[in-house]
Design a protein around this motif. Structure first.
Motif, PDB file in Angstrom:
ATOM      1  N   ARG A   3      50.322  54.156  37.766  1.00 12.67           N
ATOM      2  CA  ARG A   3      48.949  53.663  37.899  1.00 12.67           C
ATOM      3  C   ARG A   3      48.350  53.550  36.507  1.00 12.67           C
ATOM      4  O   ARG A   3      48.562  54.405  35.655  1.00 12.67           O
ATOM      5  N   TYR A   4      47.591  52.498  36.313  1.00 15.29           N
ATOM      6  CA  TYR A   4      46.953  52.256  35.021  1.00 15.29           C
ATOM      7  C   TYR A   4      45.452  52.107  35.233  1.00 15.29           C
ATOM      8  O   TYR A   4      45.009  51.472  36.183  1.00 15.29           O
ATOM      9  N   ASP A   5      44.671  52.709  34.341  1.00 16.16           N
ATOM     10  CA  ASP A   5      43.216  52.616  34.386  1.00 16.16           C
ATOM     11  C   ASP A   5      42.752  51.497  33.466  1.00 16.16           C
ATOM     12  O   ASP A   5      43.256  51.354  32.354  1.00 16.16           O
ATOM     13  N   PHE A   6      41.797  50.729  33.962  1.00 11.13           N
ATOM     14  CA  PHE A   6      41.209  49.631  33.196  1.00 11.13           C
ATOM     15  C   PHE A   6      39.690  49.747  33.243  1.00 11.13           C
ATOM     16  O   PHE A   6      39.130  50.340  34.158  1.00 11.13           O
ATOM     17  N   ARG A   7      39.032  49.163  32.248  1.00 12.71           N
ATOM     18  CA  ARG A   7      37.570  49.071  32.236  1.00 12.71           C
ATOM     19  C   ARG A   7      37.190  47.633  31.953  1.00 12.71           C
ATOM     20  O   ARG A   7      37.731  46.992  31.060  1.00 12.71           O
ATOM     21  N   CYS A   8      36.236  47.147  32.726  1.00 12.20           N
ATOM     22  CA  CYS A   8      35.735  45.785  32.545  1.00 12.20           C
ATOM     23  C   CYS A   8      34.669  45.800  31.459  1.00 12.20           C
ATOM     24  O   CYS A   8      33.721  46.575  31.516  1.00 12.20           O
ATOM     25  N   ARG A   9      34.824  44.945  30.475  1.00 12.98           N
ATOM     26  CA  ARG A   9      33.831  44.856  29.393  1.00 12.98           C
ATOM     27  C   ARG A   9      32.580  44.116  29.841  1.00 12.98           C
ATOM     28  O   ARG A   9      31.525  44.277  29.247  1.00 12.98           O
ATOM     29  N   THR A  10      32.688  43.308  30.892  1.00 14.64           N
ATOM     30  CA  THR A  10      31.543  42.527  31.364  1.00 14.64           C
ATOM     31  C   THR A  10      30.589  43.371  32.195  1.00 14.64           C
ATOM     32  O   THR A  10      29.391  43.405  31.933  1.00 14.64           O
ATOM     33  N   PRO A  31      37.743  44.102  39.877  1.00 11.19           N
ATOM     34  CA  PRO A  31      37.482  43.769  41.278  1.00 11.19           C
ATOM     35  C   PRO A  31      36.345  42.758  41.466  1.00 11.19           C
ATOM     36  O   PRO A  31      36.313  42.039  42.461  1.00 11.19           O
ATOM     37  N   ALA A  32      35.429  42.663  40.496  1.00 10.32           N
ATOM     38  CA  ALA A  32      34.332  41.698  40.588  1.00 10.32           C
ATOM     39  C   ALA A  32      34.745  40.313  40.088  1.00 10.32           C
ATOM     40  O   ALA A  32      33.940  39.383  40.107  1.00 10.32           O
ATOM     41  N   GLY A  33      35.997  40.191  39.601  1.00  9.91           N
ATOM     42  CA  GLY A  33      36.502  38.888  39.186  1.00  9.91           C
ATOM     43  C   GLY A  33      36.412  38.582  37.704  1.00  9.91           C
ATOM     44  O   GLY A  33      36.801  37.504  37.278  1.00  9.91           O
ATOM     45  N   HIS A  34      35.924  39.518  36.908  1.00  9.05           N
ATOM     46  CA  HIS A  34      35.847  39.293  35.457  1.00  9.05           C
ATOM     47  C   HIS A  34      37.219  39.484  34.823  1.00  9.05           C
ATOM     48  O   HIS A  34      38.006  40.310  35.266  1.00  9.05           O
ATOM     49  N   ASP A  35      37.493  38.733  33.765  1.00  7.85           N
ATOM     50  CA  ASP A  35      38.797  38.792  33.111  1.00  7.85           C
ATOM     51  C   ASP A  35      38.796  39.595  31.818  1.00  7.85           C
ATOM     52  O   ASP A  35      39.854  39.877  31.270  1.00  7.85           O
ATOM     53  N   ASP A  36      37.633  39.990  31.297  1.00 11.13           N
ATOM     54  CA  ASP A  36      37.558  40.693  30.020  1.00 11.13           C
ATOM     55  C   ASP A  36      37.687  42.202  30.265  1.00 11.13           C
ATOM     56  O   ASP A  36      36.701  42.925  30.378  1.00 11.13           O
TER      57      ASP A  36
END
Length: 75
Positions: A3-10, A31-36
């Motif tokens: 499992r990998y954790d990510f953070r959305c910059r947007t 999950p909100a669809g942002h790519d950054d």
């Protein structure tokens, strides 16, 4: 599978994805669809008790230091 954790910059949302190690550095959409997004450095906590066998013997109470010889040759 790791499992990998990510953070959305947007939007600032933090989320997890399960994916093969070969895809660990691939981009991930939030999950909100942002790519950054950026992959976060995760920490792992491992706990528990031994399932079988006796407990290890305690270290001898010699007033020595440490190192390779336990303090016996250092002083």
């Amino acid at each position: 599978m790791p499992r990998y954790d990510f953070r959305c910059r947007t939007c600032g949302d933090t989320f997890e994805l399960s994916r093969p190690m070969a895809e660990s550095s691939d981009p991930a959409a939030c999950p909100a669809g942002h790519d950054d997004t950026v992959k976060l450095l995760s920490t792992v906590a491992v706990g528990g008790t031994a399932a079988s066998g006796p407990a290890p013997a305690p270290a001898p109470a010699s007033g020595g230091g440490g190192g390779c010889c336990g303090g016996g040759c250092c002083g």
